[in-house]
Scaffold this motif. Structure first.
Motif, PDB file in Angstrom:
ATOM      1  N   VAL A 162      56.107  49.587  32.831  1.00  0.00           N
ATOM      2  CA  VAL A 162      57.490  49.055  32.822  1.00  0.00           C
ATOM      3  C   VAL A 162      58.096  49.023  34.137  1.00  0.00           C
ATOM      4  CG1 VAL A 162      59.003  51.311  32.685  1.00  0.00           C
ATOM      5  CG2 VAL A 162      59.707  49.320  31.670  1.00  0.00           C
ATOM      6  N   LEU A 163      57.765  49.773  35.151  1.00  0.00           N
ATOM      7  CA  LEU A 163      58.261  49.437  36.477  1.00  0.00           C
ATOM      8  C   LEU A 163      57.560  48.182  36.997  1.00  0.00           C
ATOM      9  CD1 LEU A 163      57.489  53.072  38.098  1.00  0.00           C
ATOM     10  CD2 LEU A 163      59.769  51.828  37.371  1.00  0.00           C
ATOM     11  N   ALA A 164      56.368  47.827  36.990  1.00  0.00           N
ATOM     12  CA  ALA A 164      55.729  46.642  37.179  1.00  0.00           C
ATOM     13  C   ALA A 164      56.510  45.450  36.524  1.00  0.00           C
ATOM     14  CB  ALA A 164      54.317  46.758  37.040  1.00  0.00           C
ATOM     15  N   LYS A 165      56.710  45.601  35.081  1.00  0.00           N
ATOM     16  CA  LYS A 165      57.501  44.388  34.455  1.00  0.00           C
ATOM     17  C   LYS A 165      58.740  44.220  34.944  1.00  0.00           C
ATOM     18  CE  LYS A 165      55.930  42.274  31.763  1.00  0.00           C
ATOM     19  NZ  LYS A 165      55.651  40.969  31.678  1.00  0.00           N
ATOM     20  N   ARG A 166      59.496  45.367  35.450  1.00  0.00           N
ATOM     21  CA  ARG A 166      61.035  45.064  35.744  1.00  0.00           C
ATOM     22  C   ARG A 166      60.732  44.316  37.190  1.00  0.00           C
ATOM     23  NH1 ARG A 166      64.626  46.731  32.150  1.00  0.00           N
ATOM     24  NH2 ARG A 166      66.184  46.869  33.634  1.00  0.00           N
ATOM     25  N   LEU A 167      59.875  44.477  37.938  1.00  0.00           N
ATOM     26  CA  LEU A 167      59.856  43.903  39.323  1.00  0.00           C
ATOM     27  C   LEU A 167      59.430  42.586  39.168  1.00  0.00           C
ATOM     28  CD1 LEU A 167      57.710  46.646  41.505  1.00  0.00           C
ATOM     29  CD2 LEU A 167      60.251  46.081  41.855  1.00  0.00           C
ATOM     30  N   SER A 168      58.554  42.230  38.367  1.00  0.00           N
ATOM     31  CA  SER A 168      58.082  40.890  37.806  1.00  0.00           C
ATOM     32  C   SER A 168      59.527  39.986  37.333  1.00  0.00           C
ATOM     33  CB  SER A 168      57.107  41.001  36.782  1.00  0.00           C
ATOM     34  OG  SER A 168      56.861  39.547  36.365  1.00  0.00           O
ATOM     35  N   TRP A 169      60.112  40.704  36.705  1.00  0.00           N
ATOM     36  CA  TRP A 169      61.340  39.953  36.098  1.00  0.00           C
ATOM     37  C   TRP A 169      62.398  39.436  37.121  1.00  0.00           C
ATOM     38  CZ3 TRP A 169      62.467  43.706  31.283  1.00  0.00           C
ATOM     39  CH2 TRP A 169      61.407  43.003  30.266  1.00  0.00           C
ATOM     40  N   ARG A 170      61.992  40.402  38.298  1.00  0.00           N
ATOM     41  CA  ARG A 170      62.918  39.856  39.228  1.00  0.00           C
ATOM     42  C   ARG A 170      62.279  39.257  40.410  1.00  0.00           C
ATOM     43  NH1 ARG A 170      64.683  45.125  37.879  1.00  0.00           N
ATOM     44  NH2 ARG A 170      67.032  45.251  37.971  1.00  0.00           N
ATOM     45  N   LEU A 223      60.609  55.660  30.762  1.00  0.00           N
ATOM     46  CA  LEU A 223      61.254  54.715  31.498  1.00  0.00           C
ATOM     47  C   LEU A 223      61.194  53.578  30.757  1.00  0.00           C
ATOM     48  CD1 LEU A 223      59.485  54.848  35.239  1.00  0.00           C
ATOM     49  CD2 LEU A 223      61.492  56.044  34.322  1.00  0.00           C
ATOM     50  N   PRO A 224      60.535  53.101  29.591  1.00  0.00           N
ATOM     51  CA  PRO A 224      60.887  52.049  28.755  1.00  0.00           C
ATOM     52  C   PRO A 224      62.104  52.391  27.874  1.00  0.00           C
ATOM     53  CG  PRO A 224      58.550  52.368  28.718  1.00  0.00           C
ATOM     54  CD  PRO A 224      59.175  53.596  29.342  1.00  0.00           C
ATOM     55  N   ARG A 225      62.269  53.542  27.672  1.00  0.00           N
ATOM     56  CA  ARG A 225      63.392  53.860  26.772  1.00  0.00           C
ATOM     57  C   ARG A 225      64.643  53.957  27.551  1.00  0.00           C
ATOM     58  NH1 ARG A 225      61.414  58.777  22.462  1.00  0.00           N
ATOM     59  NH2 ARG A 225      63.686  58.700  22.282  1.00  0.00           N
ATOM     60  N   ASN A 226      64.480  54.039  28.804  1.00  0.00           N
ATOM     61  CA  ASN A 226      65.812  54.307  29.761  1.00  0.00           C
ATOM     62  C   ASN A 226      65.663  53.391  31.048  1.00  0.00           C
ATOM     63  OD1 ASN A 226      66.776  57.065  28.536  1.00  0.00           O
ATOM     64  ND2 ASN A 226      64.800  57.440  28.685  1.00  0.00           N
ATOM     65  N   PRO A 227      65.797  52.070  31.029  1.00  0.00           N
ATOM     66  CA  PRO A 227      65.559  50.935  31.943  1.00  0.00           C
ATOM     67  C   PRO A 227      66.549  51.432  33.040  1.00  0.00           C
ATOM     68  CG  PRO A 227      66.749  50.282  29.903  1.00  0.00           C
ATOM     69  CD  PRO A 227      66.327  51.389  29.562  1.00  0.00           C
ATOM     70  N   LEU A 228      67.557  51.943  32.996  1.00  0.00           N
ATOM     71  CA  LEU A 228      68.488  52.091  34.220  1.00  0.00           C
ATOM     72  C   LEU A 228      67.713  53.098  35.318  1.00  0.00           C
ATOM     73  CD1 LEU A 228      70.891  51.121  35.430  1.00  0.00           C
ATOM     74  CD2 LEU A 228      72.227  53.216  34.762  1.00  0.00           C
ATOM     75  N   LEU A 229      67.158  54.020  34.702  1.00  0.00           N
ATOM     76  CA  LEU A 229      66.469  55.042  35.364  1.00  0.00           C
ATOM     77  C   LEU A 229      65.083  54.346  36.192  1.00  0.00           C
ATOM     78  CD1 LEU A 229      65.708  58.128  36.528  1.00  0.00           C
ATOM     79  CD2 LEU A 229      64.667  58.410  34.296  1.00  0.00           C
ATOM     80  N   ALA A 230      64.356  53.611  35.310  1.00  0.00           N
ATOM     81  CA  ALA A 230      63.257  52.738  35.878  1.00  0.00           C
ATOM     82  C   ALA A 230      63.889  51.928  37.221  1.00  0.00           C
ATOM     83  CB  ALA A 230      62.719  51.790  34.938  1.00  0.00           C
ATOM     84  N   ASP A 231      64.946  51.376  37.021  1.00  0.00           N
ATOM     85  CA  ASP A 231      65.457  50.608  38.310  1.00  0.00           C
ATOM     86  C   ASP A 231      65.859  51.622  39.217  1.00  0.00           C
ATOM     87  OD1 ASP A 231      64.977  48.419  36.616  1.00  0.00           O
ATOM     88  OD2 ASP A 231      66.997  47.724  36.270  1.00  0.00           O
ATOM     89  N   TYR A 232      66.505  52.643  39.019  1.00  0.00           N
ATOM     90  CA  TYR A 232      66.837  53.441  40.062  1.00  0.00           C
ATOM     91  C   TYR A 232      65.576  53.944  40.718  1.00  0.00           C
ATOM     92  CZ  TYR A 232      67.826  58.030  42.295  1.00  0.00           C
ATOM     93  OH  TYR A 232      67.919  59.143  43.030  1.00  0.00           O
ATOM     94  N   LEU A 233      64.573  54.241  40.224  1.00  0.00           N
ATOM     95  CA  LEU A 233      63.334  54.737  40.748  1.00  0.00           C
ATOM     96  C   LEU A 233      62.897  53.663  41.787  1.00  0.00           C
ATOM     97  CD1 LEU A 233      61.382  56.657  38.185  1.00  0.00           C
ATOM     98  CD2 LEU A 233      62.549  57.753  39.984  1.00  0.00           C
ATOM     99  N   LEU A 234      62.918  52.449  41.170  1.00  0.00           N
ATOM    100  CA  LEU A 234      62.445  51.156  41.978  1.00  0.00           C
ATOM    101  C   LEU A 234      63.386  51.000  43.337  1.00  0.00           C
ATOM    102  CD1 LEU A 234      61.663  48.828  39.371  1.00  0.00           C
ATOM    103  CD2 LEU A 234      59.946  49.902  40.897  1.00  0.00           C
ATOM    104  N   GLY A 235      64.707  51.175  42.955  1.00  0.00           N
ATOM    105  CA  GLY A 235      65.378  51.097  44.128  1.00  0.00           C
ATOM    106  C   GLY A 235      65.450  52.275  45.262  1.00  0.00           C
ATOM    107  N   VAL A 236      64.962  53.546  44.925  1.00  0.00           N
ATOM    108  CA  VAL A 236      65.003  54.341  45.993  1.00  0.00           C
ATOM    109  C   VAL A 236      63.510  54.174  46.605  1.00  0.00           C
ATOM    110  CG1 VAL A 236      64.212  56.711  46.264  1.00  0.00           C
ATOM    111  CG2 VAL A 236      65.956  56.470  44.504  1.00  0.00           C
ATOM    112  N   ALA A 237      62.558  53.692  45.794  1.00  0.00           N
ATOM    113  CA  ALA A 237      61.165  53.341  46.558  1.00  0.00           C
ATOM    114  C   ALA A 237      61.547  52.016  47.634  1.00  0.00           C
ATOM    115  CB  ALA A 237      60.156  52.943  45.531  1.00  0.00           C
ATOM    116  N   LEU A 238      62.325  50.928  47.219  1.00  0.00           N
ATOM    117  CA  LEU A 238      62.559  49.791  48.109  1.00  0.00           C
ATOM    118  C   LEU A 238      63.753  50.164  49.035  1.00  0.00           C
ATOM    119  CD1 LEU A 238      62.289  47.254  45.319  1.00  0.00           C
ATOM    120  CD2 LEU A 238      60.344  47.879  47.017  1.00  0.00           C
ATOM    121  N   ASP A 239      64.223  51.280  49.120  1.00  0.00           N
ATOM    122  CA  ASP A 239      65.545  51.623  49.819  1.00  0.00           C
ATOM    123  C   ASP A 239      66.575  50.525  49.900  1.00  0.00           C
ATOM    124  OD1 ASP A 239      64.439  54.121  51.071  1.00  0.00           O
ATOM    125  OD2 ASP A 239      63.175  53.043  52.434  1.00  0.00           O
TER     126      ASP A 239
END
Length: 257
Positions: free
Chosen positions: A26-34, A198-214
């Motif tokens: 789900v992390l990879a997919k949500r990056l792909s969508w962006r 993370l698929p059940r909680n997409p906002l948390l997935a985006d938060y983790l990606l945001g932390v990783a990408l600063d």
């Protein structure tokens, strides 16, 4: 050329019995969508853990798998080096427990030294925690976001002074029935629910990606996808709350009879 964001799922064969590899997908997919390129890397014991990942993921597993994972990760050292370089580590259930100072395994509750990445200790609890769990996670914007997942663990976790609770439990056991679930310490995070979470909680997935990408990720542009996810989450939360209420009513009637 922009290098893809590397998402590393660590030891799926040991720590992935509840489909927790879905967190990486789900992390990879949500990056792909962006429109952000990513690479999903699966690392198994015996293979070197890459040190240039942005997000590392650990899932759930049984006692012996936990011991094997700890031994292999400590011997490899790659995960520690990646964290020193600023990577994010997100773990669930058994993966969460092994990040602590210690945990127990087996009928004799043998104490095993953990990886020491979270100031927590896990011991066998009085009853096994099994079932849907709802917890409140405070977003960086200060919003109260309900996390929904499934917990199945016999270990109860106590936090030390260096770790902060990840979420506040509404329904379920969480860390040890004390109203908290998970722990966070810098860029290292752990929590109990599967789902995958993370698929059940997409906002948390985006938060983790945001932390990783600063940087904070903007919401996905596809409003229909967002609306459908929100509707499904709302329906699941209502079902869990209703089921819990019925269970408590039934228990009360039994006590009165």
């Amino acid at each position: 050329m922009v290098k893809p964001i590397k998402i590393v799922v660590v030891y799926q064969s040991l720590l992935g019995i509840y489909g927790d590899r879905g967190n990486g997908m789900v992390l990879a997919k949500r990056l792909s969508w962006r429109g952000i390129a990513s690479e999903l890397i699966m690392v198994e014991p015996g293979q070197p853990v890459p040190t240039n990942g942005a997000v590392y993921l650990l899932g759930g597993g049984e006692d012996q798998a936990q011991i094997a994972a700890v031994d292999a990760l400590r011997a490899d050292g790659g995960l520690f080096r990646a964290l020193d370089d600023g990577a994010v580590l997100f773990s669930v259930c058994a993966g969460y427990q092994i990040l602590g100072n210690s945990f127990t395994v087996g009928d004799d509750d043998t104490v095993i030294e953990g990886l020491g990445l979270l100031d927590v200790d896990t011991r066998r609890g009085p009853v096994r925690a099994v079932g849907e769990v709802l917890s409140h996670w405070m977003t960086p914007e200060g919003d109260d976001y309900l996390l929904t997942g499934f917990e199945n663990h016999g270990g109860y976790t106590t936090l030390g002074p260096k770790a902060a609770p990840f979420a506040r439990v509404e329904l379920g056991v969480g860390n040890r029935g004390d109203g908290t679930d998970g722990a966070v310490q810098g860029r290292v995070m752990g929590i109990y629910p599967h789902g995958p979470l993370l698929p059940r909680n997409p906002l948390l997935a985006d938060y983790l990606l945001g932390v990783a990408l600063d940087r904070r990720l903007e919401p996905l542009p596809n409003e229909q996808v967002n609306d459908e996810l929100a509707t499904l989450r709302h329906q699941r939360i209502n079902v869990v709350r209703h089921t819990k209420s019925l269970s408590e009513d039934t228990r009360w009637l039994g006590e009165r009879s």
